[in-house]
Motif scaffolding. Structure first.
Motif, mmCIF file in Angstrom:
data_model
loop_
_atom_site.group_PDB
_atom_site.id
_atom_site.type_symbol
_atom_site.label_atom_id
_atom_site.label_comp_id
_atom_site.label_asym_id
_atom_site.label_seq_id
_atom_site.Cartn_x
_atom_site.Cartn_y
_atom_site.Cartn_z
ATOM 1 N N HIS A 71 8.646 2.856 46.001
ATOM 2 C CA HIS A 71 10.031 2.997 45.566
ATOM 3 C C HIS A 71 10.204 4.355 44.894
ATOM 4 C CE1 HIS A 71 10.576 -1.386 46.037
ATOM 5 N NE2 HIS A 71 9.379 -1.485 45.492
ATOM 6 N N VAL A 72 11.058 5.189 45.457
ATOM 7 C CA VAL A 72 11.389 6.462 44.819
ATOM 8 C C VAL A 72 12.447 6.155 43.770
ATOM 9 C CG1 VAL A 72 12.332 8.765 45.167
ATOM 10 C CG2 VAL A 72 10.776 7.780 46.861
ATOM 11 N N GLU A 73 12.140 6.490 42.526
ATOM 12 C CA GLU A 73 12.973 6.109 41.391
ATOM 13 C C GLU A 73 13.484 7.348 40.670
ATOM 14 O OE1 GLU A 73 15.107 4.340 38.769
ATOM 15 O OE2 GLU A 73 14.040 3.060 40.196
ATOM 16 N N VAL A 119 6.885 -0.667 29.099
ATOM 17 C CA VAL A 119 5.807 0.316 28.995
ATOM 18 C C VAL A 119 6.030 1.116 27.715
ATOM 19 C CG1 VAL A 119 4.688 2.305 30.064
ATOM 20 C CG2 VAL A 119 5.610 0.469 31.507
ATOM 21 N N ALA A 120 5.107 1.015 26.778
ATOM 22 C CA ALA A 120 5.221 1.755 25.518
ATOM 23 C C ALA A 120 5.106 3.254 25.793
ATOM 24 C CB ALA A 120 4.123 1.310 24.554
ATOM 25 N N PRO A 121 5.940 4.083 25.164
ATOM 26 C CA PRO A 121 5.884 5.537 25.396
ATOM 27 C C PRO A 121 4.490 6.137 25.199
ATOM 28 C CG PRO A 121 7.874 4.982 24.186
ATOM 29 C CD PRO A 121 7.036 3.727 24.266
ATOM 30 N N ARG A 122 3.697 5.594 24.289
ATOM 31 C CA ARG A 122 2.344 6.130 24.044
ATOM 32 C C ARG A 122 1.397 5.896 25.231
ATOM 33 N NH1 ARG A 122 3.028 1.501 21.451
ATOM 34 N NH2 ARG A 122 1.512 -0.164 21.696
ATOM 35 N N LEU A 123 1.799 5.007 26.134
ATOM 36 C CA LEU A 123 0.973 4.679 27.296
ATOM 37 C C LEU A 123 1.498 5.311 28.587
ATOM 38 C CD1 LEU A 123 0.410 0.874 26.605
ATOM 39 C CD2 LEU A 123 -1.083 2.785 25.995
ATOM 40 N N ALA A 124 2.553 6.089 28.497
ATOM 41 C CA ALA A 124 3.245 6.584 29.694
ATOM 42 C C ALA A 124 2.406 7.548 30.527
ATOM 43 C CB ALA A 124 4.550 7.245 29.292
ATOM 44 N N SER A 125 2.692 7.517 31.811
ATOM 45 C CA SER A 125 2.113 8.421 32.792
ATOM 46 C C SER A 125 3.214 8.751 33.791
ATOM 47 C CB SER A 125 0.909 7.775 33.469
ATOM 48 O OG SER A 125 0.286 8.683 34.351
ATOM 49 N N CYS A 126 2.849 9.154 34.985
ATOM 50 C CA CYS A 126 3.854 9.624 35.943
ATOM 51 C C CYS A 126 4.446 8.522 36.814
ATOM 52 C CB CYS A 126 3.270 10.735 36.808
ATOM 53 S SG CYS A 126 1.756 10.288 37.645
ATOM 54 N N PRO A 143 10.508 11.321 42.839
ATOM 55 C CA PRO A 143 10.453 11.858 44.202
ATOM 56 C C PRO A 143 9.646 13.154 44.341
ATOM 57 C CG PRO A 143 12.658 12.102 43.267
ATOM 58 C CD PRO A 143 11.865 11.264 42.318
ATOM 59 N N ASN A 144 9.398 13.854 43.244
ATOM 60 C CA ASN A 144 8.721 15.151 43.314
ATOM 61 C C ASN A 144 7.252 15.110 42.905
ATOM 62 O OD1 ASN A 144 11.181 16.524 44.035
ATOM 63 N ND2 ASN A 144 11.830 16.162 41.942
ATOM 64 N N CYS A 145 6.692 13.944 42.719
ATOM 65 C CA CYS A 145 5.316 13.846 42.208
ATOM 66 C C CYS A 145 4.309 13.682 43.345
ATOM 67 C CB CYS A 145 5.204 12.671 41.250
ATOM 68 S SG CYS A 145 3.582 12.564 40.475
ATOM 69 N N GLY A 146 3.392 14.627 43.441
ATOM 70 C CA GLY A 146 2.357 14.582 44.483
ATOM 71 C C GLY A 146 1.208 13.654 44.143
ATOM 72 N N CYS A 147 0.812 13.581 42.868
ATOM 73 C CA CYS A 147 -0.326 12.723 42.524
ATOM 74 C C CYS A 147 0.013 11.248 42.700
ATOM 75 C CB CYS A 147 -0.844 13.020 41.125
ATOM 76 S SG CYS A 147 0.271 12.566 39.794
ATOM 77 N N CYS A 148 1.293 10.905 42.590
ATOM 78 C CA CYS A 148 1.703 9.518 42.820
ATOM 79 C C CYS A 148 1.390 9.112 44.263
ATOM 80 C CB CYS A 148 3.193 9.348 42.552
ATOM 81 S SG CYS A 148 3.702 9.707 40.860
#
Length: 149
Positions: A53-55, A67-74, A31-36
């Motif tokens: 969807h706010v998660e 989603v593998a942790p090495r590939l994670a983003s916001c 809910p707090n991400c602006g770039c999303c």
């Protein structure tokens, strides 16, 4: 007057066709991400109909989707049963249906200059990574840094 009604009806049909042509995609974000929100606007401007969807627990969602942790983003999107992780360009999202062997695609991290991350003049190099269903990575596209800056 009859001609005006026909034009109005045609305009309505045209707008309905455009609405139907939009590709649906589910986007899950903190809910707090602006770039999303910027990435969502980018998707909408490029023919996607976004279900936003706010998660509150993105880590659990990413784990559930594989989603593998090495590939994670916001943020994480889902389209056609495959995940789209991070600031992936539309070209690779549209090509995803041609790759049923992939669990999903990702732009790891939050590279400056990627879609939704155009906040300044810096453009970092980044890659779009495909994750196969058996857990192997492969590079699907590479975007160079802007060397003119």
């Amino acid at each position: 007057m009859h001609k005006a009604l026909r034009l109005t009806a045609l305009a309505g049909l045209f707008m309905a066709a455009i609405a139907q042509a939009a590709t649906p995609i589910d986007v899950y974000r903190d809910p707090n991400c602006g770039c999303c929100k910027s990435w969502i606007k980018y998707l909408e401007a490029n023919g996607f109909s976004v279900n936003d969807h706010v998660e509150p627990n993105m880590s659990a969602l990413k784990q559930r989707l594989g989603v593998a942790p090495r590939l994670a983003s916001c943020h994480t999107a889902v389209i056609g049963g495959q995940f789209v992780e991070g600031h992936v360009p539309v070209a690779q999202i549209r090509d995803l249906e041609k790759h049923p062997e992939l669990a999903g695609i990702a732009v790891p991290g939050m590279p400056a200059g990627s879609p939704g991350m155009q906040t300044g003049q810096v453009h970092q190099a980044y890659q779009v990574i495909g994750l196969t269903r058996d857990g192997a990575d492969r590079v699907l596209a590479s975007y160079p840094a802007d060397s003119s800056l």
